[in-house]
Design a protein around this motif. Sequence first.
Motif, PDB file in Angstrom:
ATOM      1  N   ARG A  80      63.956  47.560  98.386  1.00 28.48           N
ATOM      2  CA  ARG A  80      62.894  46.606  97.731  1.00 28.48           C
ATOM      3  C   ARG A  80      62.380  45.558  98.868  1.00 28.48           C
ATOM      4  N   SER A  81      63.597  45.025  99.660  1.00 29.19           N
ATOM      5  CA  SER A  81      63.318  44.137 100.873  1.00 29.19           C
ATOM      6  C   SER A  81      64.321  44.294 101.718  1.00 29.19           C
TER       7      SER A  81
ATOM      8  N   SER B 132      52.546  32.793 102.830  1.00 29.09           N
ATOM      9  CA  SER B 132      52.256  31.935 101.784  1.00 29.09           C
ATOM     10  C   SER B 132      51.000  31.235 101.612  1.00 29.09           C
TER      11      SER B 132
ATOM     12  N   ALA C 107      52.777  42.021  99.293  1.00 34.25           N
ATOM     13  CA  ALA C 107      52.701  41.456  97.964  1.00 34.25           C
ATOM     14  C   ALA C 107      53.987  40.972  97.278  1.00 34.25           C
ATOM     15  N   SER C 108      54.468  40.089  98.126  1.00 30.84           N
ATOM     16  CA  SER C 108      56.123  39.269  97.899  1.00 30.84           C
ATOM     17  C   SER C 108      55.254  38.151  96.985  1.00 30.84           C
ATOM     18  N   ALA C 109      56.481  37.735  96.375  1.00 35.22           N
ATOM     19  CA  ALA C 109      56.120  36.586  95.170  1.00 35.22           C
ATOM     20  C   ALA C 109      55.509  35.416  95.821  1.00 35.22           C
ATOM     21  N   SER C 110      55.573  34.982  97.017  1.00 35.15           N
ATOM     22  CA  SER C 110      55.060  33.805  97.508  1.00 35.15           C
ATOM     23  C   SER C 110      53.492  34.150  97.872  1.00 35.15           C
TER      24      SER C 110
ATOM     25  N   VAL D  62      51.733  36.464  96.487  1.00 34.67           N
ATOM     26  CA  VAL D  62      50.936  36.571  95.407  1.00 34.67           C
ATOM     27  C   VAL D  62      50.467  35.410  94.635  1.00 34.67           C
ATOM     28  N   ARG D  63      51.571  34.504  94.403  1.00 36.28           N
ATOM     29  CA  ARG D  63      50.866  32.980  94.211  1.00 36.28           C
ATOM     30  C   ARG D  63      50.217  32.532  94.905  1.00 36.28           C
TER      31      ARG D  63
END
Length: 278
Positions: free
Chosen positions: A95-96, A222, A262-265, A267-268
């Motif tokens: 995953r990472s 980010s 496409a990590s959470a940061s 994508v946000r």
Amino acid sequence: MPRAGWVSLGVVAAALGAQIAVASWQASGAALAGAGVVVVVSGSLAALTAGRRSGVSWLVAAAAAGILALRIATSPTASDPALPTGSGPWTATVRSVFSARDSGVPAVADLDLDDGTLQVAMTVPAYPVLGPGDRVRVEGDLRPPTRPGDSPRLFVRSIERVDAASPIESVRRAVGDALATALPEPAAGLGAGMVVGLRERVDRDLAADFTAAGVSHVVAISGWNVSLVIAFLAPLALRVRPRLRAFALVAAIAAFVVFAGASASVVRAGAMTGLALV
């Protein structure tokens, strides 16, 4: 109060109601929360019928509260994962991967089990070089998490890559390799982390310095990175109609989000930038 404020008010009210419901009397709390939403919606409709503009704001707040309450109600209840017995071998998807340490390279992977997947934390050797999306065959000892909310720990005995990542991930790594050829370290690793989200290539001491200075977001993909993409592309589309230009930039941001991992940061950041442009 602007409508964004009413949305925030509705979300906060629903979150507090949900916390009360979960912490103590769940059935009574859920009933009170539902009754509260019904009262707010009824009052909003009455105000709208009377021609008062405040009814719209209350209706927006009620909608926000209802959406959040539905999200909480449909969320699965957290429970301790059932650890499989034995030492494998298991197949897993990386995953990472994080910056290398003296003991190895910290990573997170999803183990394939008969009843689904299990996310585990592990430390892998420096070779073979692994990245997000790689399929591996791994053997080791599984230990339960030491703190609530942590992932189980897999103490790796052997690991073998059985399938490479997607073509996009291969291109990301090729960009990182090109930067490593063109620039000395730690600049090459920093560039790979800032441009394509390969944070595992950022020198550990340099990453610690960024954290100590309070600017660790520079290393993570980010909003800052998305703004750089917009600053570069927007002048190239000045002759395009504003509406078409906005949607072209949204498409470019979406492509960058996918390319950067496409990590959470990211994508946000991409979602918020897209909303602002639209």
